[in-house]
Structures are given as C-alpha cells and as structure tokens.
Scaffold this motif. Structure first.
Motif, PDB file in Angstrom:
ATOM      1  N   ASN A 231      62.170  48.997  47.124  1.00 45.68           N
ATOM      2  CA  ASN A 231      61.388  48.570  48.278  1.00 45.68           C
ATOM      3  C   ASN A 231      60.027  48.009  47.895  1.00 45.68           C
ATOM      4  OD1 ASN A 231      63.423  49.278  50.038  1.00 45.68           O
ATOM      5  ND2 ASN A 231      62.576  51.285  50.497  1.00 45.68           N
ATOM      6  N   THR A 232      59.522  48.361  46.722  1.00 46.31           N
ATOM      7  CA  THR A 232      58.225  47.846  46.263  1.00 46.31           C
ATOM      8  C   THR A 232      58.338  47.384  44.810  1.00 46.31           C
ATOM      9  OG1 THR A 232      57.570  50.091  45.653  1.00 46.31           O
ATOM     10  CG2 THR A 232      56.825  49.281  47.810  1.00 46.31           C
ATOM     11  N   PRO A 233      59.008  46.252  44.567  1.00 44.00           N
ATOM     12  CA  PRO A 233      59.180  45.801  43.183  1.00 44.00           C
ATOM     13  C   PRO A 233      57.930  45.159  42.589  1.00 44.00           C
ATOM     14  CG  PRO A 233      60.173  44.233  44.672  1.00 44.00           C
ATOM     15  CD  PRO A 233      59.707  45.387  45.511  1.00 44.00           C
ATOM     16  N   HIS A 234      56.966  44.799  43.439  1.00 47.23           N
ATOM     17  CA  HIS A 234      55.752  44.170  42.945  1.00 47.23           C
ATOM     18  C   HIS A 234      54.551  44.567  43.820  1.00 47.23           C
ATOM     19  CE1 HIS A 234      57.150  41.451  46.117  1.00 47.23           C
ATOM     20  NE2 HIS A 234      55.883  41.145  46.275  1.00 47.23           N
ATOM     21  N   TYR A 235      53.383  44.251  43.305  1.00 48.92           N
ATOM     22  CA  TYR A 235      52.134  44.543  44.007  1.00 48.92           C
ATOM     23  C   TYR A 235      51.219  43.335  43.800  1.00 48.92           C
ATOM     24  CZ  TYR A 235      47.836  46.981  45.334  1.00 48.92           C
ATOM     25  OH  TYR A 235      46.664  47.362  45.946  1.00 48.92           O
ATOM     26  N   VAL A 236      50.578  42.873  44.854  1.00 45.41           N
ATOM     27  CA  VAL A 236      49.691  41.710  44.775  1.00 45.41           C
ATOM     28  C   VAL A 236      48.273  42.151  45.122  1.00 45.41           C
ATOM     29  CG1 VAL A 236      49.179  39.423  45.720  1.00 45.41           C
ATOM     30  CG2 VAL A 236      51.563  40.151  45.437  1.00 45.41           C
ATOM     31  N   GLY A 237      47.321  41.687  44.348  1.00 45.10           N
ATOM     32  CA  GLY A 237      45.925  42.005  44.619  1.00 45.10           C
ATOM     33  C   GLY A 237      45.003  40.868  44.196  1.00 45.10           C
ATOM     34  N   PHE A 238      43.718  41.021  44.490  1.00 37.36           N
ATOM     35  CA  PHE A 238      42.721  39.995  44.198  1.00 37.36           C
ATOM     36  C   PHE A 238      41.449  40.646  43.673  1.00 37.36           C
ATOM     37  CE2 PHE A 238      45.435  38.630  47.624  1.00 37.36           C
ATOM     38  CZ  PHE A 238      45.787  37.337  47.263  1.00 37.36           C
ATOM     39  N   TYR A 239      40.696  39.896  42.905  1.00 42.04           N
ATOM     40  CA  TYR A 239      39.359  40.329  42.508  1.00 42.04           C
ATOM     41  C   TYR A 239      38.474  39.092  42.393  1.00 42.04           C
ATOM     42  CZ  TYR A 239      40.431  38.999  37.647  1.00 42.04           C
ATOM     43  OH  TYR A 239      40.783  38.309  36.509  1.00 42.04           O
ATOM     44  N   ILE A 240      37.187  39.311  42.457  1.00 43.31           N
ATOM     45  CA  ILE A 240      36.207  38.229  42.340  1.00 43.31           C
ATOM     46  C   ILE A 240      35.546  38.340  40.973  1.00 43.31           C
ATOM     47  CG2 ILE A 240      34.111  37.173  43.304  1.00 43.31           C
ATOM     48  CD1 ILE A 240      36.461  37.120  45.241  1.00 43.31           C
ATOM     49  N   GLY A 241      35.501  37.231  40.253  1.00 45.89           N
ATOM     50  CA  GLY A 241      34.853  37.218  38.944  1.00 45.89           C
ATOM     51  C   GLY A 241      33.366  37.466  39.066  1.00 45.89           C
ATOM     52  N   ASN A 242      32.810  38.223  38.105  1.00 40.96           N
ATOM     53  CA  ASN A 242      31.372  38.507  38.134  1.00 40.96           C
ATOM     54  C   ASN A 242      30.624  37.828  36.985  1.00 40.96           C
ATOM     55  OD1 ASN A 242      31.895  40.088  35.884  1.00 40.96           O
ATOM     56  ND2 ASN A 242      31.631  42.053  36.934  1.00 40.96           N
ATOM     57  N   GLY A 243      31.340  37.070  36.162  1.00 43.87           N
ATOM     58  CA  GLY A 243      30.691  36.312  35.096  1.00 43.87           C
ATOM     59  C   GLY A 243      30.384  37.092  33.840  1.00 43.87           C
ATOM     60  N   SER A 244      30.622  38.382  33.826  1.00 41.10           N
ATOM     61  CA  SER A 244      30.317  39.195  32.653  1.00 41.10           C
ATOM     62  C   SER A 244      31.245  38.836  31.500  1.00 41.10           C
ATOM     63  CB  SER A 244      30.473  40.678  32.993  1.00 41.10           C
ATOM     64  OG  SER A 244      30.345  41.462  31.833  1.00 41.10           O
ATOM     65  N   SER A 245      30.699  38.830  30.293  1.00 36.38           N
ATOM     66  CA  SER A 245      31.534  38.543  29.123  1.00 36.38           C
ATOM     67  C   SER A 245      32.112  39.814  28.506  1.00 36.38           C
ATOM     68  CB  SER A 245      30.727  37.774  28.072  1.00 36.38           C
ATOM     69  OG  SER A 245      29.620  38.557  27.672  1.00 36.38           O
ATOM     70  N   SER A 246      31.646  40.978  28.944  1.00 37.97           N
ATOM     71  CA  SER A 246      32.184  42.229  28.405  1.00 37.97           C
ATOM     72  C   SER A 246      33.469  42.613  29.134  1.00 37.97           C
ATOM     73  CB  SER A 246      31.149  43.347  28.511  1.00 37.97           C
ATOM     74  OG  SER A 246      30.783  43.550  29.851  1.00 37.97           O
ATOM     75  N   ALA A 247      34.234  43.487  28.534  1.00 39.18           N
ATOM     76  CA  ALA A 247      35.503  43.924  29.121  1.00 39.18           C
ATOM     77  C   ALA A 247      35.256  44.545  30.492  1.00 39.18           C
ATOM     78  CB  ALA A 247      36.205  44.916  28.204  1.00 39.18           C
ATOM     79  N   ARG A 248      36.158  44.255  31.416  1.00 31.95           N
ATOM     80  CA  ARG A 248      36.035  44.739  32.791  1.00 31.95           C
ATOM     81  C   ARG A 248      37.381  45.291  33.238  1.00 31.95           C
ATOM     82  NH1 ARG A 248      35.135  40.821  38.052  1.00 31.95           N
ATOM     83  NH2 ARG A 248      35.285  42.476  39.612  1.00 31.95           N
ATOM     84  N   THR A 249      37.373  46.514  33.779  1.00 29.69           N
ATOM     85  CA  THR A 249      38.598  47.109  34.303  1.00 29.69           C
ATOM     86  C   THR A 249      38.705  46.798  35.788  1.00 29.69           C
ATOM     87  OG1 THR A 249      38.575  48.886  32.676  1.00 29.69           O
ATOM     88  CG2 THR A 249      39.878  49.262  34.658  1.00 29.69           C
ATOM     89  N   ILE A 250      39.821  46.220  36.172  1.00 29.26           N
ATOM     90  CA  ILE A 250      40.096  45.913  37.569  1.00 29.26           C
ATOM     91  C   ILE A 250      40.974  47.041  38.107  1.00 29.26           C
ATOM     92  CG2 ILE A 250      41.108  44.265  39.193  1.00 29.26           C
ATOM     93  CD1 ILE A 250      38.679  43.178  37.603  1.00 29.26           C
ATOM     94  N   GLU A 251      40.429  47.870  38.981  1.00 35.88           N
ATOM     95  CA  GLU A 251      41.208  48.957  39.579  1.00 35.88           C
ATOM     96  C   GLU A 251      42.079  48.363  40.679  1.00 35.88           C
ATOM     97  OE1 GLU A 251      38.834  52.345  40.597  1.00 35.88           O
ATOM     98  OE2 GLU A 251      37.791  52.299  38.679  1.00 35.88           O
ATOM     99  N   THR A 252      43.377  48.353  40.444  1.00 35.96           N
ATOM    100  CA  THR A 252      44.291  47.615  41.312  1.00 35.96           C
ATOM    101  C   THR A 252      44.703  48.366  42.574  1.00 35.96           C
ATOM    102  OG1 THR A 252      46.297  48.442  40.236  1.00 35.96           O
ATOM    103  CG2 THR A 252      45.254  46.465  39.284  1.00 35.96           C
TER     104      THR A 252
END
Length: 159
Positions: A57-78
C-alpha cells in the motif's frame, strides 16, 4: 439418517458407533469441505500479512526540501515511514544538469542513491537523506548541486 453429532465449525458428520452412514452424508461433507477451501483460497486478504499489506500500500514516499546553500553535509529528515532502499533526488523548475561554459563546469542537480552506493554528494541514512556538495568533483569538469540556496528539491524514496 446422518450422524447424530456434527463438528463445531463446518457441521460435518461426526460418527458414533450407532450411526448408519449413507453416501449422501459423505457427499454433503465433501461438498462442504470443497466450498470452504474454495472460499478461503479465493480470499486474497487472508493470504497476506499486515507487513506485506503495508509494503504494497505504500511502495514509495515523496517529499520536498528547500536548498539552503550550505556546502557542508546536510541531513534531510524525510518523515518516511520505512527505511528506503532506493532514492531519487532532483531540483524542481530546472533541468537535471546545468553547464557553466565560462568555468566549463557541469553541475548535476539530479541523483540516485541506494543503501550501498549513490551518486556523489548523496546518501541514504536510515529514513533520511544526506546531501553534500563535495569539493572534489566527480570528474574534472563535473560537480553536484543538491543544496542550491532557495531551490526546491523533490525526493522519491522506494522500499
């Protein structure tokens, strides 16, 4: 006359020593058993687990994030309800890749990731995505851009 007693669930004949079995009694029992199996085997809901049903029933998940311009690693909490095995990330309202002819640099804004490997600058960590802009380009003339300031990015996570 059939049996004096019947089974609890399907009401099949339950013979005792004084009963006189007849062919009709056996035919009744066989038809009852056959119908019960037919009904059960045709019921797809009874043949899958709750875990399987959830996956289907849930084979995929769709989400969005806005870029903040940082060059360091960023974790996107989905907020995804499962640990994805595959991810696609792309920048919205732009082409998948941009070439800067002045600097002769191609910037990729589209990438794939699996649990084991991914495009440069992209990774899956549990239910989350980790994006970065590595200083070392994938090739001499390529770079990734998964965090351009103000850009909207879409990700699609698959089981």
């Amino acid at each position: 006359m059939g049996s004096a007693q019947k089974t609890d669930f399907l009401s099949l004949n339950k013979w005792i020593s004084t009963d006189i079995p007849k062919r009709e009694d056996f035919n009744y029992d066989n038809t009852t058993i056959d119908n019960a199996f037919k009904e059960h085997s045709g019921d797809a809901v009874k043949h899958i687990s709750a875990s399987e049903r959830s996956k289907w029933n849930t084979p995929h998940y769709v989400g969005f994030y806005i870029g903040n311009g940082s060059s360091s690693a960023r974790t996107i909490e989905t907020g995804c309800g499962f640990d994805p095995a595959f991810a696609i990330v792309f920048a919205g309202a732009t082409t998948p890749g941009i070439t800067d002819f002045k600097g002769e640099l191609h910037k990729n804004r589209f990438g794939f990731a699996t649990k084991r490997t991914a495009n440069l600058g992209l990774a899956i960590s549990g239910k989350n995505l980790v994006i970065s802009s590595p200083s070392i380009a994938a090739d001499i003339d390529e770079a990734v851009e998964y965090n351009r300031s103000g850009a909207t990015y879409c990700y699609i996570l698959f089981r």
